[in-house]
Design a protein around this motif. Structure first.
Motif, PDB file in Angstrom:
ATOM      1  N   HIS A 216       0.821  -1.220   0.000  1.00  0.00           N
ATOM      2  CA  HIS A 216       0.000   0.000   0.000  1.00  0.00           C
ATOM      3  C   HIS A 216       0.858   1.275   0.000  1.00  0.00           C
ATOM      4  CE1 HIS A 216      -3.626   2.291   1.180  1.00  0.00           C
ATOM      5  NE2 HIS A 216      -2.816   2.983   1.931  1.00  0.00           N
TER       6      HIS A 216
ATOM      7  N   HIS B  42       0.912   4.630  -2.605  1.00  0.00           N
ATOM      8  CA  HIS B  42       0.767   6.082  -2.422  1.00  0.00           C
ATOM      9  C   HIS B  42       1.805   6.850  -3.258  1.00  0.00           C
ATOM     10  CE1 HIS B  42      -2.589   6.653   0.192  1.00  0.00           C
ATOM     11  NE2 HIS B  42      -2.140   5.815   1.116  1.00  0.00           N
TER      12      HIS B  42
ATOM     13  N   SER C 237      -0.330   9.909   5.739  1.00  0.00           N
ATOM     14  CA  SER C 237      -1.678   9.331   5.687  1.00  0.00           C
ATOM     15  C   SER C 237      -2.204   9.159   7.109  1.00  0.00           C
ATOM     16  CB  SER C 237      -1.629   7.993   4.952  1.00  0.00           C
ATOM     17  OG  SER C 237      -0.983   7.042   5.750  1.00  0.00           O
ATOM     18  N   GLY C 238      -3.320   8.433   7.223  1.00  0.00           N
ATOM     19  CA  GLY C 238      -3.887   8.215   8.543  1.00  0.00           C
ATOM     20  C   GLY C 238      -3.061   7.241   9.366  1.00  0.00           C
ATOM     21  N   GLY C 239      -2.258   6.419   8.705  1.00  0.00           N
ATOM     22  CA  GLY C 239      -1.477   5.407   9.420  1.00  0.00           C
ATOM     23  C   GLY C 239       0.023   5.576   9.304  1.00  0.00           C
TER      24      GLY C 239
ATOM     25  N   GLY D 126      -1.796  12.195   9.831  1.00  0.00           N
ATOM     26  CA  GLY D 126      -3.250  12.160   9.655  1.00  0.00           C
ATOM     27  C   GLY D 126      -3.959  11.832  10.957  1.00  0.00           C
TER      28      GLY D 126
ATOM     29  N   ASP E 218      -6.776  13.786  12.927  1.00  0.00           N
ATOM     30  CA  ASP E 218      -8.056  13.134  13.232  1.00  0.00           C
ATOM     31  C   ASP E 218      -8.362  13.163  14.733  1.00  0.00           C
ATOM     32  OD1 ASP E 218      -8.338  12.565  10.551  1.00  0.00           O
ATOM     33  OD2 ASP E 218      -7.604  10.510  10.709  1.00  0.00           O
TER      34      ASP E 218
ATOM     35  N   GLY F  94      -9.250  15.249   9.349  1.00  0.00           N
ATOM     36  CA  GLY F  94      -8.279  16.004   8.535  1.00  0.00           C
ATOM     37  C   GLY F  94      -8.936  16.997   7.588  1.00  0.00           C
ATOM     38  N   PRO F  95      -9.842  16.513   6.707  1.00  0.00           N
ATOM     39  CA  PRO F  95     -10.457  17.459   5.766  1.00  0.00           C
ATOM     40  C   PRO F  95     -11.322  18.515   6.453  1.00  0.00           C
ATOM     41  CG  PRO F  95     -11.253  15.193   5.379  1.00  0.00           C
ATOM     42  CD  PRO F  95     -10.172  15.122   6.415  1.00  0.00           C
TER      43      PRO F  95
ATOM     44  N   ASP G 193      -8.969  21.154   7.740  1.00  0.00           N
ATOM     45  CA  ASP G 193      -8.508  21.911   6.563  1.00  0.00           C
ATOM     46  C   ASP G 193      -9.521  23.008   6.218  1.00  0.00           C
ATOM     47  OD1 ASP G 193      -7.291  22.679   4.234  1.00  0.00           O
ATOM     48  OD2 ASP G 193      -7.468  20.773   3.192  1.00  0.00           O
TER      49      ASP G 193
ATOM     50  N   GLY H 123      -3.308  10.485   2.111  1.00  0.00           N
ATOM     51  CA  GLY H 123      -4.509  11.275   2.368  1.00  0.00           C
ATOM     52  C   GLY H 123      -4.252  12.721   2.760  1.00  0.00           C
ATOM     53  N   VAL H 124      -3.242  12.967   3.610  1.00  0.00           N
ATOM     54  CA  VAL H 124      -2.989  14.331   4.092  1.00  0.00           C
ATOM     55  C   VAL H 124      -2.409  15.220   2.974  1.00  0.00           C
ATOM     56  CG1 VAL H 124      -1.886  15.707   5.916  1.00  0.00           C
ATOM     57  CG2 VAL H 124      -2.669  13.403   6.435  1.00  0.00           C
TER      58      VAL H 124
ATOM     59  N   ALA I  74      -3.830  15.906   0.461  1.00  0.00           N
ATOM     60  CA  ALA I  74      -4.959  16.700  -0.047  1.00  0.00           C
ATOM     61  C   ALA I  74      -5.061  18.020   0.723  1.00  0.00           C
ATOM     62  CB  ALA I  74      -6.261  15.912   0.102  1.00  0.00           C
ATOM     63  N   ASN I  75      -4.300  18.156   1.804  1.00  0.00           N
ATOM     64  CA  ASN I  75      -4.412  19.344   2.661  1.00  0.00           C
ATOM     65  C   ASN I  75      -3.928  20.616   1.951  1.00  0.00           C
ATOM     66  OD1 ASN I  75      -2.913  21.195   4.876  1.00  0.00           O
ATOM     67  ND2 ASN I  75      -4.750  20.257   5.715  1.00  0.00           N
TER      68      ASN I  75
ATOM     69  N   THR J 211      -6.092  10.195  -1.267  1.00  0.00           N
ATOM     70  CA  THR J 211      -6.619   9.221  -0.307  1.00  0.00           C
ATOM     71  C   THR J 211      -6.614   7.839  -0.964  1.00  0.00           C
ATOM     72  OG1 THR J 211      -8.785   9.984  -0.988  1.00  0.00           O
ATOM     73  CG2 THR J 211      -8.026  10.756   1.134  1.00  0.00           C
ATOM     74  N   ASP J 212      -6.876   6.802  -0.165  1.00  0.00           N
ATOM     75  CA  ASP J 212      -6.747   5.429  -0.649  1.00  0.00           C
ATOM     76  C   ASP J 212      -7.570   5.194  -1.915  1.00  0.00           C
ATOM     77  OD1 ASP J 212      -5.111   5.045   1.466  1.00  0.00           O
ATOM     78  OD2 ASP J 212      -6.549   3.927   2.680  1.00  0.00           O
TER      79      ASP J 212
END
Ligand code: KG4
Ligand code: ZN
Length: 343
Positions: A116, A120, A145-147, A172, A176, A189-190, A193, A280-281, A283-284, A311-312
């Motif tokens: 994964h 990214h 990302s979130g992880g 992320g 969160d 996160g979004p 933002d 994912g982050v 996109a910030n 994002t995923d």
């Protein structure tokens, strides 16, 4: 394969966390990319693994059908099946890998288990634009990302090396968790933002974390946010719209400043010709602006991923497979997912 008509058709399947996402690619060109999110977790303020696996089970067949339909293709047109094998939630990964194994077996075509985190980064090597040209110079990528939070030197789609990562929470996750403290919906996160746009980013000061070396640490920053909100409440403040916007703007700025600080230190020691963000982050809006400024300042090529590939998504998984096909490293029906797969 030297012209587009000979490029393979790849089905990319992503199910490592809470998005079921499937894409059809022709080589590195994305023909479709369909994602089913999972609203069920909003009730709990975070992803509930067992609920995620169940939602993947109900989503996967319709999402594959929708991706094929959008690409105007049928199962018999697919040449390769690619699926995320880790890292991620084990139950969620099992749904994707089990489905991919049976699909590849039924169609009698090769299967590729994909990392994964490589996915990214590969977001920069795929596009919906048929005239797209993949980057051919080394670049330094910040995957957030979130992880995960990782700094990776990318020499080519097949050659990437991890230079630094977080020793505790991911960027992320830090966003969160702060959103959760403010009672904002998941994923935060979004939302941060968006709210930060109307706030004052110097209303509150959060201390820069002090992890040694190149690695990140977000747990101290997250705790200082928690204490700041507690102190404001204890002093009798109402968490009204203005205060929430100021907290979001100040905290988001601290996270982005810290991400940049460490990234710039690593950048100095590489021969990267470009800089990139992924995950994912990425996109910030503030992080995208900060990287745009940094690239200008240092005269480096800037790589910002398309929003749909931040994002995923299944496209990045199919994209990794495209670049790996030449290596012939295919997986069998004994492919086992791994929750803690390293880059
Ligand atoms: O890459 P991703 O979809 O999943 C993981 O592999 O973890 O990243 C999800 C993370 C979440 O923490 C979410 O809050 C964050 O990406 N995120 C954002 C934004 N959009 C998504 N964080 C800040 N600003 C955004 N616009
Ligand atoms: Zn991810």
């Amino acid at each position: 394969m030297n012209n587009t008509s000979e490029k393979p058709i790849i089905l990319g399947i992503e199910s490592s966390c809470d998005d079921t996402s499937v894409s059809v690619l022709k080589g590195n060109i994305v023909l479709s990319n369909v994602t089913a999110g999972q609203k069920v977790h909003q009730l709990y303020g975070g992803v509930v693994p067992e609920l995620a696996s169940r939602a993947h089970q109900s989503n996967i067949v319709p999402v594959v059908s929708a991706a094929l339909m959008e690409a105007n293709l049928e199962p018999k047109d697919i040449n390769y099946v690619a699926v995320t094998k880790g890292p991620g939630l084990l139950g969620s990964l099992l749904v994707g890998t089990s489905f991919a194994k049976s699909y590849a077996h039924a169609l009698n075509i090769p299967l590729l288990g994909i990392n994964h985190m490589e996915g990214h980064v590969i977001a920069h090597f795929i596009s919906r634009n048929p005239d797209f040209k993949a980057p051919d110079e080394p670049f330094l990528c910040l995957t957030v990302s979130g992880g995960h939070t990782q700094i990776i030197i990318v020499k080519s789609a097949l050659e990437m090396e991890l230079l630094a990562s977080t020793i505790d929470d991911a960027a992320g996750e830090a966003l969160d968790k702060a959103a959760k403290v403010l009672g904002l919906p998941y994923p935060g996160g979004p939302v941060i933002d968006k709210l930060a746009k109307t706030g004052n980013d110097s209303a509150f000061k959060f201390p820069m974390p002090k992890a040694d070396g190149d690695n990140y640490s977000f747990s101290g920053l997250k705790t200082s946010f928690l204490y700041q909100v507690r102190d404001l409440k204890n002093a009798g403040n109402d968490l009204d719209e203005k205060l929430i916007a100021d907290l979001c703007a100040s905290y988001q700025k601290a996270v982005v400043d810290y991400l940049l600080l460490k990234f710039k230190n690593v950048l100095k020691r590489t021969n990267a010709k470009g800089i990139a963000i992924a995950g994912g982050v990425s996109a910030n809006s503030l992080l995208r602006q900060a990287f745009t400024n940094l690239a200008k300042e240092q005269n480096l090529k800037l790589l910002l991923p398309e929003f749909e590939f931040c994002t995923d998504n299944g496209a990045m998984i199919g994209g990794v497979a495209y670049y790996k096909i030449g290596e012939g490293a295919f997986d069998g029906l004994d492919l086992v997912p791994s929750a803690r797969l390293k880059l």
